[in-house]
Design an enzyme around this catalytic site. Sequence first.
Site, PDB file in Angstrom:
ATOM      1  N   HIS A  40      -9.164   1.067   5.455  1.00  0.00           N
ATOM      2  CA  HIS A  40      -7.862   1.315   6.069  1.00  0.00           C
ATOM      3  C   HIS A  40      -8.027   2.262   7.253  1.00  0.00           C
ATOM      4  O   HIS A  40      -8.871   3.145   7.248  1.00  0.00           O
ATOM      5  CB  HIS A  40      -6.891   1.900   5.039  1.00  0.00           C
TER       6      HIS A  40
ATOM      7  N   GLU B 154      -4.660  -4.804  10.853  1.00  0.00           N
ATOM      8  CA  GLU B 154      -3.644  -3.782  11.044  1.00  0.00           C
ATOM      9  C   GLU B 154      -3.819  -3.125  12.411  1.00  0.00           C
ATOM     10  O   GLU B 154      -4.650  -2.229  12.565  1.00  0.00           O
ATOM     11  CB  GLU B 154      -3.728  -2.724   9.933  1.00  0.00           C
TER      12      GLU B 154
ATOM     13  N   ASN C 176       0.864  -1.181   0.000  1.00  0.00           N
ATOM     14  CA  ASN C 176       0.000   0.000   0.000  1.00  0.00           C
ATOM     15  C   ASN C 176       0.903   1.234   0.000  1.00  0.00           C
ATOM     16  O   ASN C 176       1.514   1.572   1.010  1.00  0.00           O
ATOM     17  CB  ASN C 176      -0.899   0.000   1.241  1.00  0.00           C
ATOM     18  N   TRP C 177       0.991   1.873  -1.161  1.00  0.00           N
ATOM     19  CA  TRP C 177       1.895   3.021  -1.290  1.00  0.00           C
ATOM     20  C   TRP C 177       1.359   4.291  -0.652  1.00  0.00           C
ATOM     21  O   TRP C 177       2.091   5.274  -0.519  1.00  0.00           O
ATOM     22  CB  TRP C 177       2.175   3.287  -2.776  1.00  0.00           C
ATOM     23  N   LYS C 178       0.092   4.295  -0.310  1.00  0.00           N
ATOM     24  CA  LYS C 178      -0.543   5.487   0.269  1.00  0.00           C
ATOM     25  C   LYS C 178      -0.330   6.693  -0.664  1.00  0.00           C
ATOM     26  O   LYS C 178      -0.395   6.529  -1.877  1.00  0.00           O
ATOM     27  CB  LYS C 178      -0.025   5.725   1.684  1.00  0.00           C
TER      28      LYS C 178
ATOM     29  N   SER D 192       3.509  -2.742  10.114  1.00  0.00           N
ATOM     30  CA  SER D 192       4.964  -2.553  10.024  1.00  0.00           C
ATOM     31  C   SER D 192       5.726  -3.852   9.757  1.00  0.00           C
ATOM     32  O   SER D 192       6.737  -4.136  10.395  1.00  0.00           O
ATOM     33  CB  SER D 192       5.505  -1.883  11.294  1.00  0.00           C
TER      34      SER D 192
ATOM     35  N   GLY E 262       3.288   2.709  10.893  1.00  0.00           N
ATOM     36  CA  GLY E 262       4.083   3.921  10.735  1.00  0.00           C
ATOM     37  C   GLY E 262       4.775   4.365  12.003  1.00  0.00           C
ATOM     38  O   GLY E 262       5.370   5.437  12.057  1.00  0.00           O
TER      39      GLY E 262
ATOM     40  N   GLU F 176      -6.465   4.753   8.189  1.00  0.00           N
ATOM     41  CA  GLU F 176      -6.363   6.177   7.869  1.00  0.00           C
ATOM     42  C   GLU F 176      -7.667   6.698   7.275  1.00  0.00           C
ATOM     43  O   GLU F 176      -8.046   7.850   7.505  1.00  0.00           O
ATOM     44  CB  GLU F 176      -5.189   6.397   6.910  1.00  0.00           C
TER      45      GLU F 176
ATOM     46  N   GLY G  18       3.270  -1.314   4.124  1.00  0.00           N
ATOM     47  CA  GLY G  18       3.290   0.122   3.874  1.00  0.00           C
ATOM     48  C   GLY G  18       4.660   0.580   3.417  1.00  0.00           C
ATOM     49  O   GLY G  18       5.037   0.446   2.263  1.00  0.00           O
ATOM     50  N   GLY G  19       5.441   1.115   4.352  1.00  0.00           N
ATOM     51  CA  GLY G  19       6.733   1.717   4.028  1.00  0.00           C
ATOM     52  C   GLY G  19       7.669   0.832   3.222  1.00  0.00           C
ATOM     53  O   GLY G  19       8.318   1.289   2.277  1.00  0.00           O
TER      54      GLY G  19
END
Length: 253
Positions: free
Chosen positions: A98, A170, A9-11, A215, A176, A100, A236-237
Amino acid sequence: MRKTIIAGNWKMNKTNKETIIILTELKENVQKIDGTDKIGIIIGTPFTALSDAVKTTENSNIKIAAQNVYPKEAGAYTGEISPLMLKDIGVEYVILGHSERRDYFKESNSFINEKIKCVLSYEMSPIFCIGEQLEDRETGKTNEVITTQIKEGLSGISSEEAKNIIVAYEPVWAIGTGKTATPEIAEETHKEIRKVLKEMFGEVAEEMTVQYGGSMKPTNAKELLSQKNIDGGLIGGASLNAKDFSDIIKAAL
């Protein structure tokens, strides 16, 4: 037998040019890894990069996901993207619910449920995100929170439709922040998720992929993915770097 799926997920990251560069590298990396045909590989790019992402990953086993959708085919919904638009350019998955989206944009379980039903009706697969806040974890409400999210988010979904839904757990406190639930904590919650899914969908729950989305990175992926009820990751990251994401794919094999 349920499938292991590694999704990125590149956001709100990567321009179109950057998307083509990283996906070209990832595509080359994946071709060099034996056994990738046994797992699913998905990348969720921003809306602006979806079309280029689909074209770049043609003739590979990398599939493309959108990060959101509006649950209407067309209409006066300024700034929104419809499932028809996604389907038309070759998108196969949509990330929904998600943390967010729930937190920053106040999306409710019922609205997420509407989106899931809409995505399924267009023969795309939802990646349905659930998870608790730190306060929920510390007050012992994790199971209560995720049970409510699952039951309300998947209300009215048939067992047959459930086969096409990926669930991503999640823990919000591990997204993050650099914090990660221990493999044992993650497995315990995944087991509870599977229990709720079984109550709703019967034996189909054993076929459903339940990913871990807190993470995950190359250094902890193998230990997390070795757990019985963890069927992949929503990354994510680490998905923003082709080598790191490739290393997580290797850990899944």
